[in-house]
Design a protein around this motif. Structure first.
Motif, short mmCIF file in Angstrom:
data_model
loop_
_atom_site.label_atom_id
_atom_site.label_comp_id
_atom_site.label_asym_id
_atom_site.label_seq_id
_atom_site.Cartn_x
_atom_site.Cartn_y
_atom_site.Cartn_z
N PRO A 152 8.43 10.97 -0.22
CA PRO A 152 8.77 9.42 0.26
C PRO A 152 9.67 9.11 1.11
O PRO A 152 10.47 9.85 1.63
CB PRO A 152 9.74 9.02 -1.45
N GLU A 153 9.90 7.83 2.26
CA GLU A 153 10.16 7.36 2.99
C GLU A 153 12.06 7.68 2.73
O GLU A 153 12.73 8.69 3.93
CB GLU A 153 10.35 6.27 3.15
N GLU A 209 2.82 10.12 9.12
CA GLU A 209 3.22 8.87 8.68
C GLU A 209 5.20 8.95 8.59
O GLU A 209 5.28 8.69 7.63
CB GLU A 209 2.79 10.17 7.41
N ARG A 243 -4.19 10.84 -7.98
CA ARG A 243 -4.31 10.13 -6.83
C ARG A 243 -4.53 11.07 -5.16
O ARG A 243 -4.36 10.38 -3.93
CB ARG A 243 -2.79 9.34 -6.41
N ARG A 271 0.85 8.17 0.45
CA ARG A 271 1.26 6.88 0.70
C ARG A 271 1.83 5.50 1.17
O ARG A 271 1.05 5.01 0.12
CB ARG A 271 2.72 7.00 1.91
N THR A 272 -0.10 5.71 2.03
CA THR A 272 -1.31 4.54 1.32
C THR A 272 -1.63 4.28 0.29
O THR A 272 -1.67 3.00 0.16
CB THR A 272 -1.87 4.07 3.03
N TYR A 276 -0.86 5.17 -2.13
CA TYR A 276 0.39 4.32 -3.66
C TYR A 276 1.49 3.11 -3.72
O TYR A 276 0.94 2.34 -4.51
CB TYR A 276 1.72 5.35 -3.28
N ARG A 277 0.55 2.86 -1.63
CA ARG A 277 0.78 1.16 -1.75
C ARG A 277 -0.02 0.20 -1.89
O ARG A 277 0.30 -0.64 -2.69
CB ARG A 277 1.17 0.89 -0.14
N LYS A 278 -1.33 0.51 -1.56
CA LYS A 278 -2.81 0.04 -2.09
C LYS A 278 -2.72 -0.37 -3.48
O LYS A 278 -2.87 -1.10 -4.14
CB LYS A 278 -3.50 0.43 -1.50
N LYS A 327 -0.23 -0.40 -5.62
CA LYS A 327 0.74 -1.08 -6.79
C LYS A 327 0.31 -2.66 -5.83
O LYS A 327 0.22 -3.28 -6.42
CB LYS A 327 2.52 -1.02 -5.61
N GLU A 328 0.04 -3.02 -4.70
CA GLU A 328 -0.52 -4.11 -4.29
C GLU A 328 -1.73 -4.88 -4.45
O GLU A 328 -1.71 -5.82 -4.94
CB GLU A 328 -0.65 -3.73 -2.80
N GLU A 337 -1.83 0.32 -11.11
CA GLU A 337 -1.12 1.65 -12.07
C GLU A 337 -1.59 1.47 -12.91
O GLU A 337 -1.92 0.53 -13.73
CB GLU A 337 0.08 0.81 -11.28
#
Length: 402
Positions: free
Chosen positions: A83-84, A125, A378, A390-391, A393-395, A397-398, A402
């Motif tokens: 995670p960032e 990333e 995942r 990471r991409t 996970y974002r998609k 959620k978007e 989930e």
């Protein structure tokens, strides 16, 4: 003298392949192994380029094991999986109380690997702030722990890998230009599986043999059509995808001889019509492909409607002039001319031809199907779609997956 040198290089490449279990004889693969061995004794930063699933992780191991650092630590870090908010702590360490949950001081990877080698996978990333700190390590060997003001020194070699075109990432402002030049002193390109020719079958048989031996199952045999199907498939997921497919075949077809039709049933249909858009590529390219497909479908539908209309008018004429008119040459000629004008759509474009959906709808459905195929895992899904975790996970959620 030159012949001796060439023989020595060949022997070194063979030893590297045997030690790390690298399978294949494609010239591009052997050249990549040879470059890794050559640069290993020289303390330069190395950037490894290649698509996801090609086996980039073998090359930093070659560089480490053939270098003077081989007796020190080797640490592999997947930058896309951290995670960032915590990546600086993971890489550089932190002091007690530096942030919520930091109940004790912790060494980072750069401190732990002092004297050794760090492999930064998916380096594209990294957040821009972390890129700046990494640049300082490369330039001076200095870093500062999170929550500290004390400068520390480390003596490490960095090998980075990416499946992203970093030149385009630099142009887009997503990657620091100065860091790119520091990391890419020497570049090694790992070839995609589709360009490795006979290596596809060497790897397939190796994976199946290993599976049969591990689980005490009868081996699977390929007939010529199956060999052709495996060799001609594009393998967007590269070696990782081939391993996944061959292990499924080894499980469900144990003891059988498989043909092309059997192989096709194990190849994901989505791979025939969908190629994930890489981060360095404009999404417009995918939109243009969809527009071409829709235009072709609409043209075909229009010509079918015209043909139906013509047939209906012919039917009315038959009712008026009698059944004899049906066998007349003029009627047959009209139908033949209409049929001749319809141009066939290539079969590959008719496989699961989508309804007129938005690009977001298509992307959401593709991710959902991939998650189902991979049992919700995942990491495997990200690998199949050729994107970072990471991409993904974002998609997820978007799109509410989930």
């Amino acid at each position: 003298m030159q012949v001796t040198a060439n023989n020595e290089i060949t022997e070194s490449v063979m030893r590297a392949k045997q030690r790390l279990g690298i399978v294949g004889n494609a010239p591009a693969l052997l050249e990549a192994v040879s470059r890794a061995i050559r640069v290993a004794p020289i303390d330069l930063s190395v950037l490894i380029n290649g698509e996801s699933g090609t086996g980039k992780e073998f090359f930093p191991q070659i560089i480490h094991q053939w270098s003077a650092r081989k007796h020190n630590k080797y640490i592999a870090v997947n930058c896309g999986a951290i995670p960032e908010g915590t990546i600086d702590s993971e890489l550089f360490g932190h002091e007690k109380g530096a942030f919520t949950g930091a109940i004790a001081s912790r060494k980072g990877y750069f401190e732990e690997a002092d004297g050794g080698t760090i492999f930064l996978d998916e380096v594209a990333e990294l957040p821009l702030t972390t890129q700046a700190r990494l640049l300082r390590v490369l330039e001076s060997g200095e870093f500062i722990k999170v929550g500290s003001s004390a400068v520390q020194k480390t003596n490490i070699r960095i090998v980075a890998a990416t499946n992203v075109d970093l030149v385009k990432a630099v142009e887009a402002g997503r990657f620091r230009e100065d860091l790119y030049y520091r990391l890419s002193t020497v570049q090694i390109t790992v070839p995609p599986l589709r360009s490795r020719g006979n290596d596809i079958m060497l790897l397939a048989r190796k994976f199946m043999s290993d599976f049969a031996e591990r689980y005490k199952m009868p081996p699977v045999e390929f007939d010529p059509s199956a060999v052709r199907a495996l060799s001609l498939f594009m393998w967007p997921g590269n070696v990782r995808q081939l391993k996944n497919v061959t292990e499924q075949i080894s499980l469900f077809e144990a003891g059988n001889t498989v043909d092309e039709a059997c192989i096709a049933s194990y190849l994901p249909a989505v791979s025939a019509i969908y190629t994930p858009v890489k981060a360095s590529e404009p999404s417009g390219a995918y939109s243009r492909e969809r527009e071409m497909l829709f235009n072709m479908i609409f043209r075909l539908q229009r010509e079918i409607d015209e043909l139906k209309s013509e047939i209906d008018s012919i039917g009315h004429s038959v009712d008026n002039v009698g059944a004899e008119a049906v066998t007349g040459s003029d009627t047959t000629g009209v139908i033949s001319n209409k049929l001749a004008r319809i141009q066939p759509i290539p079969p590959a474009l008719l496989i699961n031809a989508p309804d007129a959906k938005t690009l977001s709808d298509t992307e959401r459905e593709t991710i959902r199907q991939s998650l189902e195929r991979n049992g919700g895992r995942r990491k495997a899904t990200a690998s199949e779609l050729n994107i970072s975790e990471r991409t993904l996970y974002r998609k997820i959620k978007e799109y509410g997956l989930e």
